[in-house]
Design an enzyme around this catalytic site. Structure first.
Site, PDB file in Angstrom:
ATOM      1  N   ARG A   1      40.021  36.157  40.932  1.00 50.77           N
ATOM      2  CA  ARG A   1      40.587  36.069  39.963  1.00 50.77           C
ATOM      3  C   ARG A   1      42.680  37.303  40.195  1.00 50.77           C
ATOM      4  O   ARG A   1      43.135  36.891  39.906  1.00 50.77           O
ATOM      5  CB  ARG A   1      40.456  36.206  38.153  1.00 50.77           C
ATOM      6  CG  ARG A   1      41.250  35.949  37.466  1.00 50.77           C
ATOM      7  CD  ARG A   1      41.256  36.058  36.282  1.00 50.77           C
ATOM      8  NE  ARG A   1      40.719  36.950  35.789  1.00 50.77           N
ATOM      9  CZ  ARG A   1      39.888  37.405  33.863  1.00 50.77           C
ATOM     10  NH1 ARG A   1      39.509  36.414  33.743  1.00 50.77           N
ATOM     11  NH2 ARG A   1      39.617  38.533  34.084  1.00 50.77           N
TER      12      ARG A   1
ATOM     13  N   LYS B   1      46.465  37.531  35.513  1.00 52.44           N
ATOM     14  CA  LYS B   1      46.016  38.304  34.511  1.00 52.44           C
ATOM     15  C   LYS B   1      47.966  39.179  34.730  1.00 52.44           C
ATOM     16  O   LYS B   1      47.749  40.205  35.629  1.00 52.44           O
ATOM     17  CB  LYS B   1      45.025  38.988  34.718  1.00 52.44           C
ATOM     18  CG  LYS B   1      44.464  39.380  33.356  1.00 52.44           C
ATOM     19  CD  LYS B   1      42.873  39.966  33.571  1.00 52.44           C
ATOM     20  CE  LYS B   1      42.031  41.059  32.147  1.00 52.44           C
ATOM     21  NZ  LYS B   1      42.231  39.548  31.048  1.00 52.44           N
TER      22      LYS B   1
ATOM     23  N   GLU C   1      45.117  30.445  23.051  1.00 51.57           N
ATOM     24  CA  GLU C   1      44.362  31.586  23.533  1.00 51.57           C
ATOM     25  C   GLU C   1      45.110  32.372  22.106  1.00 51.57           C
ATOM     26  O   GLU C   1      46.447  32.293  21.891  1.00 51.57           O
ATOM     27  CB  GLU C   1      44.404  31.445  24.507  1.00 51.57           C
ATOM     28  CG  GLU C   1      45.204  32.648  25.411  1.00 51.57           C
ATOM     29  CD  GLU C   1      44.692  33.412  26.229  1.00 51.57           C
ATOM     30  OE1 GLU C   1      43.546  33.972  26.580  1.00 51.57           O
ATOM     31  OE2 GLU C   1      45.643  33.578  26.870  1.00 51.57           O
TER      32      GLU C   1
HETATM   33  C1  LIG Z   1      41.439  39.566  30.275  1.00 50.84           C
HETATM   34  C2  LIG Z   1      42.346  38.514  29.324  1.00 50.84           C
HETATM   35  C3  LIG Z   1      41.082  37.410  28.991  1.00 50.84           C
HETATM   36  C4  LIG Z   1      39.891  37.100  28.732  1.00 50.84           C
HETATM   37  O1  LIG Z   1      39.232  37.462  30.018  1.00 50.84           O
HETATM   38  P1  LIG Z   1      37.868  37.512  30.633  1.00 50.84           P
HETATM   39  O2  LIG Z   1      37.894  37.628  31.830  1.00 50.84           O
HETATM   40  O3  LIG Z   1      36.516  36.832  29.610  1.00 50.84           O
HETATM   41  O4  LIG Z   1      37.875  39.082  29.982  1.00 50.84           O
HETATM   42  C5  LIG Z   1      41.682  36.227  27.703  1.00 50.84           C
HETATM   43  N1  LIG Z   1      43.156  35.770  28.080  1.00 50.84           N
HETATM   44  C6  LIG Z   1      44.142  37.131  28.565  1.00 50.84           C
HETATM   45  C7  LIG Z   1      45.638  36.396  28.313  1.00 50.84           C
HETATM   46  C8  LIG Z   1      43.544  37.971  28.933  1.00 50.84           C
HETATM   47  O5  LIG Z   1      44.172  38.429  29.985  1.00 50.84           O
END
Ligand SMILES: *Cc1c(COP(=O)(O)O)cnc(C)c1O
Length: 342
Positions: free
Chosen positions: A82, A185, A221
């Site tokens: 990722r 991210k 989300e």
């Molecule tokens: C990091 C993150 C998540 C959660 O991802 P994980 O891989 O489960 O830690 C969900 N939404 C956003 C916007 C994120 O930055």
């Protein structure tokens, strides 16, 4: 090795100083040798692209001590992939997956005494970061990058424990655009959501729930976490959207939900469906699952918990996932990797 002198059972989810972080610099097309350092600050050029043009991305994963005293990391390959995608999307030098893993292992080994003891509910949070460090004034990608990994021992994300939180659907703010950078991210997505989150908090809610930016009909989300709902028919539904971050925790929960006899579905989730769910949750590495007690949408409120307790499905999935993470339950899917001592 003896552990650091910390109040392990009462650790909060915050930054606690450790001994080392590790840094690599990308210059002339290649990553240099990493350096472990005790320095908690970085010296940056005042025109670095991370400061001006948002060339920045990060990751978050956890290491745990198991009953037998091993240190393990959870799904590190997924985080490595990722981060490479995040770097690519905002035109930064990509961190190869083996460099990522190697850096994480090295920094854990240098800070073994900060890996919380088995049974305390705490973990070592690992935060890899890539920033554009080279100077540019015109809008161009940097010619130099820093890849840094810091670690910090953390307690549970929510001080009050595994208790349901209250969400509010926001319609006057978006955290990401459909073809933007919501699926990687990058820190800018968090900055974009801060004002909406703070406003929700002032009104007594824990976090916001975003709708898709295009039609404002489907759930995207929550600020820092993916969302799922449990239907009366026993489905685990979670939004399919181009503007949400593909959560690794969610991916695990989909697998575990199926194991538990729920039917996982990744599809558009219309906001009106919140009134049909029997349970709902947010998920991410930091909290694993945050059970949702209620969701307020316009003048209506969907209520999932009346007694301040998490529902049975959320509890079951949480217990399953956390048991695998610390080695108490069998790792049937190869999610856990032992950190070799070196
Ligand atoms: C990091 C993150 C998540 C959660 O991802 P994980 O891989 O489960 O830690 C969900 N939404 C956003 C916007 C994120 O930055």
């Amino acid at each position: 090795m003896s552990k650091a002198d910390l109040d392990w059972p009462h650790l909060d989810f915050g930054y606690h100083k450790t001994d080392y972080n590790i840094r690599f610099t990308w210059r002339d097309g290649a990553w240099g040798a990493g350096e472990l350092t005790t320095d908690e600050s970085i010296s940056l050029h005042i025109a670095a692209t991370c400061l001006h043009y948002g060339q920045q991305c990060f990751e978050g994963l956890k290491a745990f001590e198991t009953k037998s005293g091993d240190v393990v990391v959870f799904r590190i390959e997924e985080n490595a992939q990722r981060m490479r995608r995040s770097c690519h999307k905002i035109h930064m030098a990509e961190v190869p997956e083996d460099l990522f893993t190697d850096a994480v292992f090295k920094v854990i080994n240098a800070n073994r005494k900060f890996v919380p003891p088995y049974g305390t509910g705490a973990s070592l949070y690992i935060r890899p970061l890539v920033i554009g460090s080279g100077p540019q004034v015109g809008v161009k990608p940097a010619n130099e990058y820093i890849f840094l990994v810091l670690v910090t021992p953390v307690g549970p994300y929510f001080k009050t424990g595994f208790k349901p939180v209250n969400l509010i659907v926001v319609e006057d703010a978006d955290r990401a655009a459909p073809l933007g950078v919501g699926d990687v991210k990058v820190g800018g997505n968090y900055a974009a959501g801060l004002r909406a989150s703070m406003r929700a908090r002032e009104r007594g809610f824990t976090e916001v729930l975003y709708l898709d930016a295009r039609e404002k009909k489907y759930i995207d989300e929550s600020g820092p976490a993916n969302f799922f709902g449990i239907t009366p028919a026993g489905e685990y539904v979670t939004p399919d959207s181009e503007s949400i971050l593909p959560s690794i925790t969610n991916k695990c929960l989909i697998t575990l939900a199926e194991e538990a006899g729920l039917k996982p579905q990744r599809r558009h989730v219309h906001v009106d469906e919140i009134f049909d769910f029997t349970e709902a949750g947010c998920c991410g590495t930091a909290a694993v699952i945050t059970p949702v007690g209620s969701i307020t949408y316009r003048d209506r409120k969907a209520i999932y918990s009346k007694d301040g307790k998490a529902g049975p499905r959320c509890s079951e999935l949480y217990d399953k996932l956390t048991a695998i993470q610390v080695g108490d339950a069998p790792d049937n899917y190869g999610w856990v990797r032992r950190v070799p001592e070196k």
